[in-house]
Every structure is written in structure tokens, then in C-alpha cells.
Scaffold this active site. Sequence first.
Site, PDB file in Angstrom:
ATOM      1  N   LYS A   6      51.094  41.231  41.869  1.00 28.16           N
ATOM      2  CA  LYS A   6      50.300  41.945  40.796  1.00 28.16           C
ATOM      3  C   LYS A   6      49.000  42.218  41.197  1.00 28.16           C
ATOM      4  O   LYS A   6      48.123  41.829  41.549  1.00 28.16           O
ATOM      5  CB  LYS A   6      50.154  40.690  39.939  1.00 28.16           C
ATOM      6  CG  LYS A   6      48.751  40.966  38.910  1.00 28.16           C
ATOM      7  CD  LYS A   6      48.872  42.075  38.016  1.00 28.16           C
ATOM      8  CE  LYS A   6      47.703  41.912  36.967  1.00 28.16           C
ATOM      9  NZ  LYS A   6      46.591  42.982  37.579  1.00 28.16           N
ATOM     10  N   GLU A  46      41.925  31.554  46.632  1.00 30.66           N
ATOM     11  CA  GLU A  46      40.757  32.174  47.626  1.00 30.66           C
ATOM     12  C   GLU A  46      39.907  33.188  46.614  1.00 30.66           C
ATOM     13  O   GLU A  46      40.040  33.890  46.120  1.00 30.66           O
ATOM     14  CB  GLU A  46      41.692  33.324  48.398  1.00 30.66           C
ATOM     15  CG  GLU A  46      42.337  32.900  49.337  1.00 30.66           C
ATOM     16  CD  GLU A  46      41.778  32.144  50.432  1.00 30.66           C
ATOM     17  OE1 GLU A  46      40.636  32.148  50.403  1.00 30.66           O
ATOM     18  OE2 GLU A  46      42.643  31.775  51.333  1.00 30.66           O
ATOM     19  N   CYS A  87      34.391  39.460  49.419  1.00 28.86           N
ATOM     20  CA  CYS A  87      34.238  38.044  49.525  1.00 28.86           C
ATOM     21  C   CYS A  87      33.476  37.336  50.256  1.00 28.86           C
ATOM     22  O   CYS A  87      32.825  36.424  50.051  1.00 28.86           O
ATOM     23  CB  CYS A  87      35.487  37.179  49.084  1.00 28.86           C
ATOM     24  SG  CYS A  87      36.806  37.407  50.474  1.00 28.86           S
ATOM     25  N   GLU A 141      27.187  35.149  42.780  1.00 31.45           N
ATOM     26  CA  GLU A 141      27.691  36.004  43.595  1.00 31.45           C
ATOM     27  C   GLU A 141      27.671  37.547  42.831  1.00 31.45           C
ATOM     28  O   GLU A 141      27.984  37.571  41.767  1.00 31.45           O
ATOM     29  CB  GLU A 141      29.130  35.868  43.913  1.00 31.45           C
ATOM     30  CG  GLU A 141      29.726  36.934  44.748  1.00 31.45           C
ATOM     31  CD  GLU A 141      31.407  36.976  44.795  1.00 31.45           C
ATOM     32  OE1 GLU A 141      31.932  36.373  43.530  1.00 31.45           O
ATOM     33  OE2 GLU A 141      32.253  36.847  45.938  1.00 31.45           O
TER      34      GLU A 141
HETATM   35  P1  NAD Z   1      39.266  39.050  39.131  1.00 26.82           P
HETATM   36  O1  NAD Z   1      39.337  37.651  38.957  1.00 26.82           O
HETATM   37  O2  NAD Z   1      38.632  39.843  37.877  1.00 26.82           O
HETATM   38  O3  NAD Z   1      40.658  39.500  39.268  1.00 26.82           O
HETATM   39  C1  NAD Z   1      41.512  39.260  40.163  1.00 26.82           C
HETATM   40  C2  NAD Z   1      42.939  39.683  39.812  1.00 26.82           C
HETATM   41  O4  NAD Z   1      43.294  38.726  38.854  1.00 26.82           O
HETATM   42  C3  NAD Z   1      43.301  40.944  39.166  1.00 26.82           C
HETATM   43  O5  NAD Z   1      44.583  41.150  39.752  1.00 26.82           O
HETATM   44  C4  NAD Z   1      43.292  40.660  37.822  1.00 26.82           C
HETATM   45  O6  NAD Z   1      43.940  41.726  37.066  1.00 26.82           O
HETATM   46  C5  NAD Z   1      43.998  39.293  37.738  1.00 26.82           C
HETATM   47  N1  NAD Z   1      43.558  38.528  36.458  1.00 26.82           N
HETATM   48  C6  NAD Z   1      42.584  38.839  35.609  1.00 26.82           C
HETATM   49  N2  NAD Z   1      42.485  37.865  34.531  1.00 26.82           N
HETATM   50  C7  NAD Z   1      43.871  37.276  34.870  1.00 26.82           C
HETATM   51  C8  NAD Z   1      44.352  36.127  34.069  1.00 26.82           C
HETATM   52  N3  NAD Z   1      43.907  35.691  33.010  1.00 26.82           N
HETATM   53  N4  NAD Z   1      45.358  35.399  34.617  1.00 26.82           N
HETATM   54  C9  NAD Z   1      45.919  36.088  35.957  1.00 26.82           C
HETATM   55  N5  NAD Z   1      45.432  36.924  36.708  1.00 26.82           N
HETATM   56  C10 NAD Z   1      44.324  37.563  35.950  1.00 26.82           C
HETATM   57  O7  NAD Z   1      38.409  39.301  40.397  1.00 26.82           O
HETATM   58  P2  NAD Z   1      37.993  40.874  40.973  1.00 26.82           P
HETATM   59  O8  NAD Z   1      36.747  41.198  40.083  1.00 26.82           O
HETATM   60  O9  NAD Z   1      39.319  41.746  40.918  1.00 26.82           O
HETATM   61  O10 NAD Z   1      37.669  40.590  42.426  1.00 26.82           O
HETATM   62  C11 NAD Z   1      36.194  40.206  42.728  1.00 26.82           C
HETATM   63  C12 NAD Z   1      36.188  38.515  43.144  1.00 26.82           C
HETATM   64  O11 NAD Z   1      37.357  38.295  44.060  1.00 26.82           O
HETATM   65  C13 NAD Z   1      35.097  38.226  43.806  1.00 26.82           C
HETATM   66  O12 NAD Z   1      34.686  36.965  43.329  1.00 26.82           O
HETATM   67  C14 NAD Z   1      35.499  37.927  45.099  1.00 26.82           C
HETATM   68  O13 NAD Z   1      34.523  37.133  45.995  1.00 26.82           O
HETATM   69  C15 NAD Z   1      36.780  37.674  44.946  1.00 26.82           C
HETATM   70  N6  NAD Z   1      37.755  37.797  46.327  1.00 26.82           N
HETATM   71  C16 NAD Z   1      38.124  36.673  47.287  1.00 26.82           C
HETATM   72  C17 NAD Z   1      38.518  36.940  48.358  1.00 26.82           C
HETATM   73  C18 NAD Z   1      38.966  35.728  49.107  1.00 26.82           C
HETATM   74  O14 NAD Z   1      39.771  35.839  50.207  1.00 26.82           O
HETATM   75  N7  NAD Z   1      38.254  34.454  49.137  1.00 26.82           N
HETATM   76  C19 NAD Z   1      38.873  38.076  48.704  1.00 26.82           C
HETATM   77  C20 NAD Z   1      38.560  39.309  47.901  1.00 26.82           C
HETATM   78  C21 NAD Z   1      37.866  38.944  46.625  1.00 26.82           C
END
Ligand code: NAD
Length: 501
Positions: free
Chosen positions: A178, A253, A287, A387
Site C-alpha cells: 500500500k 518503523e 525518518c 519531529e
Molecule cells: P503517515 O503515518 O501519515 O502515513 C504512512 C502510510 O500509512 C501511508 O501509506 C498512509 O496512507 C498510511 N495510513 C494512513 N492512515 C492509515 C491508517 N489509519 N491505517 C493504515 N494505514 C494508514 O506517515 P507519512 O506522513 O507518510 O510519513 C512520515 C512519517 O514516516 C514520519 O514520522 C517519518 O519519520 C516516518 N518514517 C519512518 C521511517 C523508518 O524507517 N523508521 C522511514 C520513513 C518515514
Amino acid sequence: METAIQSMKMYIGGAWMPSSSQQTFTTINPANQEPLAELPRGTAEDVDRAVKAARAAFESSEWSMMVPAQRGRLLLAMAERLRRRSDELARLETLDNGKPLSQSKVDVEVAARYCEYYAGVADKIFGETIPIMPGILDYTLREPIGISVQIVPWNYPLQIAMRGIAPALATGNAVILKPAEDTSLTALKLAEIAEEVALPGGIFNVVTGFGEVVGAALTAHPDVDHITFTGSVPTGIAVMKAAAENVKPVTLELGGKSPNIVFADADLDEATNWVVRSITQNAGQTCSAGSRLLVEQSIHDELVSRVARKMESLALGPGMEDPDLGPIISEQQLRTILHYLDLAKQEGVTIVTGGERADGDGLAKGFFLRPTVLDNLAPDHRLAQEEIFGPVLSVLTFTTVEEAIKIANGTEYGLIAAVWTNDLNKAHWVASKVKAGQVYINTYGAGGGVEMPFGGYGKSGFGREKGLEALRNYTQVKNVALRLHMKEPTQPAGKTAVKLE
Ligand code: NAD
């Protein structure tokens, strides 16, 4: 490719299809807000279809009886195609996500490396024999979990997708990907590649759409066996709660507020370069960004001035022109960052450089932000704790090693940390005390590190991706005990044993 709006389909059960609702959504180029493509707006029904297809493919003899080395060859073929299509994929990622072209090229190469790395592992996953007692042969099997859902964010779309897909496939699982709604284009290219290498239909599926619908339906589906979620802490909590209802394992993650800890005896040229790079790569939307600078009091003025000067020399622009920084991913994310910068201004925080949107020549239509340094923050200030997820560096000072460690460990996150010093005793001491999944000494990130376990302490998540550690996420152990009717062999009558000299 820059202007043509494409109409895309998603990939379920080895077939390309629209959403069951026939609805679509538009993805835009964050450098100029021009539409790039129309994507299927997936529904819970599409999710159910993908889970059924993945289940059938996972149980099929074509996949379950495939020799492990052949799974490895399929991954190698994917690596080869990723590299062959590197220019096309990198351009698409840059258009969709905004990041500088050279950074997208690195992402494609890292995605290929994940395929290659786990291809080599596919036929080296084995159990153990355990000495229970005479007469019992006890052994373990490491079996695939089943259907692994991969929910990925928008910041490294291709790279993070492959980080989970490659080990999941290598260990014999079926995958449903997804992608994030802002950056789904390269995920669909991955599906093309899966089709080209003849991965059995249903073993790799991509369902596009919104998190609250597609993501939520996937995490709540009773027939999903495992979820790798990469994204924000609040969504990670929602994912974990949904998975708990069906008692499904999750690998989380999440975010970070990672420190660069710079001591007075460090090589300041090197430290300056990496401090800047670690908060400006991908416009700080990483991240593991080095979003906090912890600097020893005696070199504070010198280092902060060097960092600010270097940041001011960086070029902003559309990713296709390969600047140092591209745009922020979306208007919403830009607003979130600007909200934090308003807070800094209201509270009189020292803004050494940046602090505002960049809308000069050629930038007005995009979501550009000047790289920013916020100085003299108290460790518990929101800007030093939360963050921000943009090119915003929070500077804090310390006077002793103990204080540096206390500040480094003083957030709810614990993803990575870097220590800068020429005193290796001090470096190892700090590395042993810092609560983070990865610690670097006199470097940062070490080239992305497909081979190195990666994951968080605290609210940065749990479970480890990358390296051999990731295999634990995608396999489960079965113990088999066999009772043998063992007796000492008796000699047949009239025969004597041949004595071997
Ligand atoms: P997000 O949590 O908004 O979205 C991530 C994913 O989750 C997207 O595909 C989104 O469509 C999906 N999603 C949203 N609501 C959902 C739900 N209720 N149920 C299941 N899936 C859902 O995050 P973002 O804004 O896309 O990414 C930024 C965040 O990701 C930052 O906090 C960053 O630190 C973190 N990040 C972590 C890593 C790591 O490896 N630790 C890597 C990259 C990004």
C-alpha cells in the site's frame, strides 16, 4: 513525461484493474503543483480482493513448492530490471516526490540492492536440530508467515517499499503493498517489474488509495498474517490497535528526532558537512534525519556559524534540476513545518538562518522551504522534542559527556544517533549509553546500509528492518519432535562383525 497525465491501474492477482468504486484521485508534482497521474482510489472491497488473491497464490504449489534458489533468481531479475530502468524510475520518483534527481537515482540503486541482498539469502534460511534426549530427533523449520502487508510513507517510496518486499519474498511470503497516496507511481512500476520477471500472479499486489480506507482495511483484515508499517507515530498506533484485534504481528518503523553529538575535539569540517547533509537530504523529510545538533559549549559559536553558512550556500529548486534541496512533499506538510516556525518566532527562538518559505525565481508554485537553524533551545522545548519533518535543525548545547547523553536520550524517540569526537574511548562510551537503534561514530548513515539492522528504540518503533535481522519479521519457527525407536543393532546369527583396521 513531465506534462502528460497518465491514467493508472492497480495490480491485484496478476491483473491490472481500476478501483471497484471506479473512483480515482490525482497525484501532483510538488515542485509546481501540476497533475501527474490519476490513480485508482482503492476500497475495502479492493483490499479483500487483494487478500484473497494473495492467499490463493501463497497456498498454490507454484509458490509453496518453488525451490528457494528460484525465489532468489526472481529477486535478482527484479534487481536487474530496476537498474535497467533506473533513469525512468528516478525521474518518476522525482516528479512525484520532489526530491533531487541524484537522490532518486540512489533510491533506485538501493531498491536494487535490497533485491540482490535478499536474493542471496533465499536459499540460506534454515532451522536447527536441538539435542533433547536420546530417541528424540528435534528440529526447527523457519516457515514464511503468509501474507505480509507493506504500508509505506511518501518520503522514500521505492526504497522503503523494497526494504520490506525483498525479504518478504525471499522467505516465501505473498505481499500486498500500500503506497502513500502522494507517491504511488513507482510502486506501480514495481508491479510492472514483478509481472516482467513472471512472479506468480497474486504473490505481489499493489492497492492504491487513502490510508484511512485502504490502509485501515488492510490492517483490520482477519486473513492478513503480518504488517510492516513505516510512517508516523499516530498512524503506527492505529495500525497496532487494528492488528491487535486479529492478534497479528506488526513491525513498526516510525519517526525520530536523531542527534548529531559534536564534541570540541571533533573534526569540524567533517562534522559540519554531515550535520548539514543529515538534515537537508530529501529536504529533511527523512525518518533518520539529524534534526538535533548537540554541540559542546566551547565550539558552539564556531560550529553553528559554519553550519548556517553551509546551509545558505545550498541550492533550492525543482528536483528535476538536481538542486541540493527539492520542495516539501505537499502543501499540508509545508503548513505543518511553517506552523513550527511560527511557534519559534512567537517564542523568540533564535533563527540563525532560514525560517521561511522560499518563493523566488521559479519556486513560487512549489512547496519550497529555506533550510533553517533554530539555536539555543532548551532540551524540553517542543522544537527540540517533536519531529518537524523538514529541513529544520534544532541546536542544543552541553558541557559534559553525561549531559550530552542525557539530552540525546531525552526525547520519546530513539532511531539513530551520531557521535563526533577524536577520542574513541569517549565515542564508544557514548555509543553504549545512547538509546537508539543505530549509532554512528564520525559519520552519519554509512551509505544507507542495506546490510545493517535498522529500527527504533522507544516511539521510533520496534522490530528491525534491513540486514539478516529483517528475516525474523518474515519467518516463523515451527518445532518438530520425532520419536525414534532406537535400539542397539543386533548382529545376525552366525555372522561375526568384520573388523576394520
Ligand atoms: P503517515 O503515518 O501519515 O502515513 C504512512 C502510510 O500509512 C501511508 O501509506 C498512509 O496512507 C498510511 N495510513 C494512513 N492512515 C492509515 C491508517 N489509519 N491505517 C493504515 N494505514 C494508514 O506517515 P507519512 O506522513 O507518510 O510519513 C512520515 C512519517 O514516516 C514520519 O514520522 C517519518 O519519520 C516516518 N518514517 C519512518 C521511517 C523508518 O524507517 N523508521 C522511514 C520513513 C518515514
